[in-house]
Scaffold this active site. Structure first.
Site, PDB file in Angstrom:
ATOM      1  N   VAL A  23       0.815  -1.223   0.000  1.00 52.10           N
ATOM      2  CA  VAL A  23       0.000   0.000   0.000  1.00 52.10           C
ATOM      3  C   VAL A  23       0.847   1.271   0.000  1.00 52.10           C
ATOM      4  O   VAL A  23       0.320   2.367  -0.141  1.00 52.10           O
ATOM      5  CB  VAL A  23      -1.005   0.038   1.180  1.00 52.10           C
ATOM      6  CG1 VAL A  23      -2.037  -1.048   1.051  1.00 52.10           C
ATOM      7  CG2 VAL A  23      -0.309  -0.035   2.536  1.00 52.10           C
ATOM      8  N   GLN A  25       5.247   2.895  -0.279  1.00 55.00           N
ATOM      9  CA  GLN A  25       6.687   2.675  -0.207  1.00 55.00           C
ATOM     10  C   GLN A  25       7.373   4.001   0.092  1.00 55.00           C
ATOM     11  O   GLN A  25       7.007   5.041  -0.447  1.00 55.00           O
ATOM     12  CB  GLN A  25       7.178   2.110  -1.548  1.00 55.00           C
ATOM     13  CG  GLN A  25       8.633   1.733  -1.484  1.00 55.00           C
ATOM     14  CD  GLN A  25       9.048   0.765  -2.583  1.00 55.00           C
ATOM     15  OE1 GLN A  25       8.210   0.174  -3.251  1.00 55.00           O
ATOM     16  NE2 GLN A  25      10.328   0.600  -2.764  1.00 55.00           N
ATOM     17  N   ASP A 144       8.824  16.478  13.341  1.00 57.32           N
ATOM     18  CA  ASP A 144       8.815  16.382  11.871  1.00 57.32           C
ATOM     19  C   ASP A 144       7.380  16.448  11.354  1.00 57.32           C
ATOM     20  O   ASP A 144       6.975  15.629  10.514  1.00 57.32           O
ATOM     21  CB  ASP A 144       9.525  15.088  11.441  1.00 57.32           C
ATOM     22  CG  ASP A 144      10.014  15.150   9.994  1.00 57.32           C
ATOM     23  OD1 ASP A 144      10.087  16.269   9.434  1.00 57.32           O
ATOM     24  OD2 ASP A 144      10.330  14.085   9.431  1.00 57.32           O
TER      25      ASP A 144
HETATM   26  N1  LIG Z   1      -0.401   2.479   8.598  1.00 55.05           N
HETATM   27  C1  LIG Z   1      -0.458   2.706   7.298  1.00 55.05           C
HETATM   28  N2  LIG Z   1      -1.583   2.474   6.618  1.00 55.05           N
HETATM   29  C2  LIG Z   1      -1.646   2.696   5.272  1.00 55.05           C
HETATM   30  N3  LIG Z   1      -0.630   3.161   4.528  1.00 55.05           N
HETATM   31  C3  LIG Z   1       0.525   3.417   5.155  1.00 55.05           C
HETATM   32  C4  LIG Z   1       0.684   3.202   6.559  1.00 55.05           C
HETATM   33  N4  LIG Z   1       1.944   3.557   6.887  1.00 55.05           N
HETATM   34  C5  LIG Z   1       2.534   3.977   5.759  1.00 55.05           C
HETATM   35  N5  LIG Z   1       1.698   3.874   4.704  1.00 55.05           N
HETATM   36  C6  LIG Z   1       1.990   4.225   3.293  1.00 55.05           C
HETATM   37  O1  LIG Z   1       3.325   3.868   3.003  1.00 55.05           O
HETATM   38  C7  LIG Z   1       4.076   5.003   2.560  1.00 55.05           C
HETATM   39  C8  LIG Z   1       5.516   4.868   3.034  1.00 55.05           C
HETATM   40  O2  LIG Z   1       5.550   4.774   4.450  1.00 55.05           O
HETATM   41  P1  LIG Z   1       6.570   5.624   5.294  1.00 55.05           P
HETATM   42  O3  LIG Z   1       6.498   7.060   4.862  1.00 55.05           O
HETATM   43  O4  LIG Z   1       6.326   5.354   6.718  1.00 55.05           O
HETATM   44  O5  LIG Z   1       7.948   4.973   4.819  1.00 55.05           O
HETATM   45  P2  LIG Z   1       9.407   5.473   5.162  1.00 55.05           P
HETATM   46  O6  LIG Z   1      10.384   4.717   4.309  1.00 55.05           O
HETATM   47  O7  LIG Z   1       9.606   5.450   6.639  1.00 55.05           O
HETATM   48  O8  LIG Z   1       9.275   6.969   4.680  1.00 55.05           O
HETATM   49  P3  LIG Z   1      10.335   8.091   4.470  1.00 55.05           P
HETATM   50  O9  LIG Z   1      10.646   8.046   2.996  1.00 55.05           O
HETATM   51  O10 LIG Z   1       9.570   9.322   4.845  1.00 55.05           O
HETATM   52  O11 LIG Z   1      11.498   7.795   5.352  1.00 55.05           O
HETATM   53  C9  LIG Z   1       3.304   6.211   3.128  1.00 55.05           C
HETATM   54  O12 LIG Z   1       3.481   7.357   2.354  1.00 55.05           O
HETATM   55  C10 LIG Z   1       1.867   5.718   3.069  1.00 55.05           C
HETATM   56  O13 LIG Z   1       1.340   5.930   1.776  1.00 55.05           O
END
Ligand SMILES: Nc1ncnc2c1ncn2[C@@H]1O[C@H](COP(=O)(O)OP(=O)(O)OP(=O)(O)O)[C@@H](O)[C@H]1O
Length: 518
Positions: A23, A25, A144
Site C-alpha cells: 500500500v 513505499q 517532523d
Molecule cells: N499504517 C499505514 N496504513 C496505510 N498506509 C501506510 C501506513 N503507513 C505507511 N503507509 C503508506 O506507506 C508510505 C511509506 O511509508 P513511510 O512514509 O512510513 O515509509 P518510510 O520509508 O519510513 O518513509 P520516508 O521516505 O519518509 O522515510 C506512506 O506514504 C503511506 O502511503
C-alpha cells in the site's frame, strides 16, 4: 535512491497474519496490507523497514527501533497512528500498525489552492489535539510535522505518523530538556533550530503546525527555509509577519491571525497549545464531525476534499500549457530537471505483482462494491466513485464519493498499451525525465517472458529535480484494473508531494487522450 527490497531479501513470515498488497513505499520501507489469519475482516498495515538500507544511509538499527518504541508509547490517541506489534528479523524491522485506509493527507492537497477551509479547520483541530496529547501526556515532541507524515483513516480522520525524529523533551521529574541538534524538514522547521544553540523541541512543533495550516490553506509552503537567505522568509521577518501579498492573500483574516501567532519567530512569544485550544477555529464545531472532533460524515468530508481537487483536461488548459510550458522546455525554475546519469526503462514489478490488481477497495470492501452483483456495473461504480476519477470531472461530484484509499495521483485508461506507453514516454521525456525509448516494445518482450495475466504491474522509475532544485523520485505504475481498464498510478517515493502532484497534473494534461473520464 533505487531500492528493490524484494530482490535483496525475502520477507519475514509473521505469525497469525496473511500479507496482502503493497500500500505504500518510502525511502527505507514499504508497507503491506495484512489481515488476521483467524479473522480476515481485521485488516492492519505492516511496515517492513529494510535495515541494510537504513544503515547504508547513516541510520542505525537502534535509531529505527527507537522510532517504534517512541510511537508505541504514544499510541493511545485517535489522531496518532497506533502501533500494534513489532519485531526485528535478519534484514527487516517489521511493524504492525493500524491501517490508515484513507491514504496520505498530502495527496488531498491541491497545489497552489489548498483544501476547503472547513477541512483545514477539521485537520487543524485534530492535529492540535494529537500534539497536545504528545506534549502534555507523553512529554514527547514529534519534530517532523508535515503533510508527508500525516495519514488518514478510512473515515478521513487524521493520523500523525513517522516518529523517526521524535524525542522525549520532558524528564521524569517534569523538568524540560533542551535540544541542540538540527533536525526536521527545512520548510517546516522553526527558525530557532537553525539559529539558536539550544531550543525547546515542543515549541518547534507549534511552528511546524503553523506551516502545515498555511499549506492546507494555500497549497504551498510560505518559504523554503526559515533563514534570511530565503527571500520569502526575509520579507516575512522584515514585515514582522504582516504579509498580504502572494499566497498570504489566500488566507482569511481569522485564520491569518492564527497562523501568524503560530509562526512567531521568537519561541517565547509563540502561541501555546492551551491558547490555541481557546481560539474560535478550535472551539467551533465542524459540520462533518462530532463533539469529540471525530469525522461523523465521511461522505461530506470527501465531497469537500474533492471540491478543491481538480485536474483540468480542457482544450483551453491544453493549448495554454503547450504554449507556455511544454514545448519551450525552459529549464531553471519552471520545470523538472533531469538527473542525466539515470535512464529509466519499463520493468515488470514482481514485488507488487498480484495478477489482476487487487485494490484496497476490494481488500476492505467499500460502499457500492459490496452490494453490486453484476460485474459490469460493479467496475463502473467502483471507477466512477473513485476520487481519483472524479478529480477529472468538470461538473458535479456524484453521490457516493469516498475518501480514496489509494493515491489520487492516478488515472484509468481505456486505451491499449500500444497507445498508452508511447504517449507516457513522450510526456515524461518532454518533462526532462529520462526514459528509455521503445517502452511498448519492452512491454511486448516482458509479456512474452511472463504469462499474459502476470505481466502487470509494469513500472517506470522517475528520478528528477523539481523546479526548486529538490530531488523528486517515485514511479509510474501501470496495472490492469476493472473492466479491462489500465490504471496508471504515480507513486511518490521522496521529494515534495505538492511538486509530485504538479508533475502528475501536467503529464495527465499532455496525455489527456488516455484519461478515462466517465
Ligand atoms: N499504517 C499505514 N496504513 C496505510 N498506509 C501506510 C501506513 N503507513 C505507511 N503507509 C503508506 O506507506 C508510505 C511509506 O511509508 P513511510 O512514509 O512510513 O515509509 P518510510 O520509508 O519510513 O518513509 P520516508 O521516505 O519518509 O522515510 C506512506 O506514504 C503511506 O502511503
Amino acid at each position: 535512491m533505487s531500492i528493490n527490497f524484494s530482490q535483496r531479501s525475502p520477507l519475514p513470515k509473521i505469525k497469525n497474519l496473511v500479507l496482502g498488497e503493497t500500500v505504500g513505499q518510502g525511502s527505507f520501507a514499504f508497507v503491506k496490507a495484512a489481515c488476521l489469519e483467524s479473522n480476515p475482516e481485521t485488516v492492519v498495515a505492516v511496515k517492513f523497514v529494510h535495515l541494510p538500507t537504513c544503515v547504508k544511509h547513516g541510520l542505525s538499527e537502534k535509531d529505527a527501533i527507537q522510532e517504534v518504541v517512541i510511537q508505541s508509547k504514544c499510541s493511545d490517541h485517535l489522531n496518532i497512528l497506533k502501533v500494534i506489534d513489532c519485531n526485528v528479523t535478519k534484514n527487516f524491522l517489521w511493524i504492525a500498525m493500524e491501517m490508515a485506509g484513507g491514504g496520505d493527507l498530502f495527496d488531498k492537497i491541491e497545489p497552489d489552492v489548498g483544501v476547503d477551509a472547513e477541512v483545514a479547520q477539521f485537520y487543524f483541530k485534530q492535529l492540535i489535539s494529537a500534539v497536545t496529547y504528545l506534549h502534555e501526556k507523553c512529554g514527547i515532541a514529534h519534530r517532523d510535522i508535515k503533510p508527508e507524515n500525516i495519514l488518514l483513516d478510512s473515515d478521513g480522520n487524521l493520523k500523525l505518523a513517522d516518529f523517526g525524529l521524535a524525542s522525549q523533551f520532558r524528564r521524569k521529574d517534569g523538568t524540560k530538556r533542551l535540544s541542540s541538534d538540527t533536525r526536521g524538514s527545512l520548510p517546516y522547521m522553526a527558525p530557532e533550530i537553525l539559529h539558536s544553540r539550544n531550543y525547546h523541541a515542543d515549541l518547534t512543533d507549534i511552528w511546524s503546525c503553523g506551516v502545515l495550516v498555511f499549506v492546507l490553506l494555500t497549497g504551498e509552503t510560505p518559504w523554503e527555509q526559515p533563514s534570511r537567505d530565503d527571500d520569502q522568509f526575509r520579507e516575512f521577518s522584515e514585515n514582522c509577519g504582516n504579509m498580504v501579498s502572494g499566497p498570504w492573500n489566500k488566507i482569511s483574516l481569522t485564520q491569518l491571525n492564527l497562523v501568524r501567532k503560530m509562526l512567531q519567530p521568537d519561541p517565547r512569544k509563540r502561541v501555546t497549545l492551551s491558547e490555541l485550544r481557546t481560539h474560535v477555529w478550535y472551539t467551533s464545531l465542524v459540520s462533518f464531525s462530532d463533539e469529540g472532533g471525530r469525522c461523523n460524515d465521511p461522505q461530506l468530508l470527501s465531497q469537500k476534499l474533492l471540491s478543491k481537487l481538480h485536474v483540468s483536461l480542457s482544450d483551453d488548459a491544453y493549448t495554454q500549457f503547450m504554449k507556455d510550458d511544454f514545448c519551450l522546455k525552459i529549464p531553471t525554475h519552471t520545470s523538472t530537471q533531469p538527473i542525466q546519469s539515470e535512464i529509466a526503462d519499463l520493468r515488470h514489478d514482481s514485488f507488487c505483482a498480484s495478477g489482476r490488481l487487487a485494490t484496497q477497495h476490494e481488500f476492505f470492501g467499500q460502499p457500492g462494491s459490496r452490494q453490486a452483483s453484476n460485474p459490469d456495473t460493479e467496475w463502473t461504480q467502483q471507477v466512477h466513485v473513485d476520487m481519483a476519477t472524479q478529480q477529472f470531472q468538470v461538473n458535479s461530484i456524484p453521490e457516493g464519493a469516498f475518501i480514496s484509499t489509494s493515491v489520487l495521483t492516478k488515472f484509468y485508461s481505456h486505451r491499449e498499451m500500444s497507445s498508452i506507453l508511447p504517449m507516457l514516454e513522450y510526456a515524461l521525456r518532454n518533462f526532462s525525465i529520462p526514459v528509455k525509448t521503445g517502452s511498448y516494445e519492452t512491454f511486448l518482450e516482458l509479456r512474452d517472458s511472463h504469462k499474459l495475466e502476470d505481466v502487470f504491474p509494469v513500472t517506470i522509475q522517475i528520478k528528477t529535480m523539481d523546479r526548486k532544485g529538490w530531488f523528486l523520485s517515485g514511479n509510474v505504475s501501470l496495472s490492469n484494473a476493472y473492466g479491462g481498464l489500465v490504471l496508471i498510478s504515480f507513486n511518490r517515493r521522496s521529494g515534495d508531494p505538492l511538486e509530485w502532484r504538479r508533475l502528475f497534473k501536467k503529464v495527465s494534461l499532455v496525455c489527456r487522450e488516455l484519461v478515462y473520464v466517465p
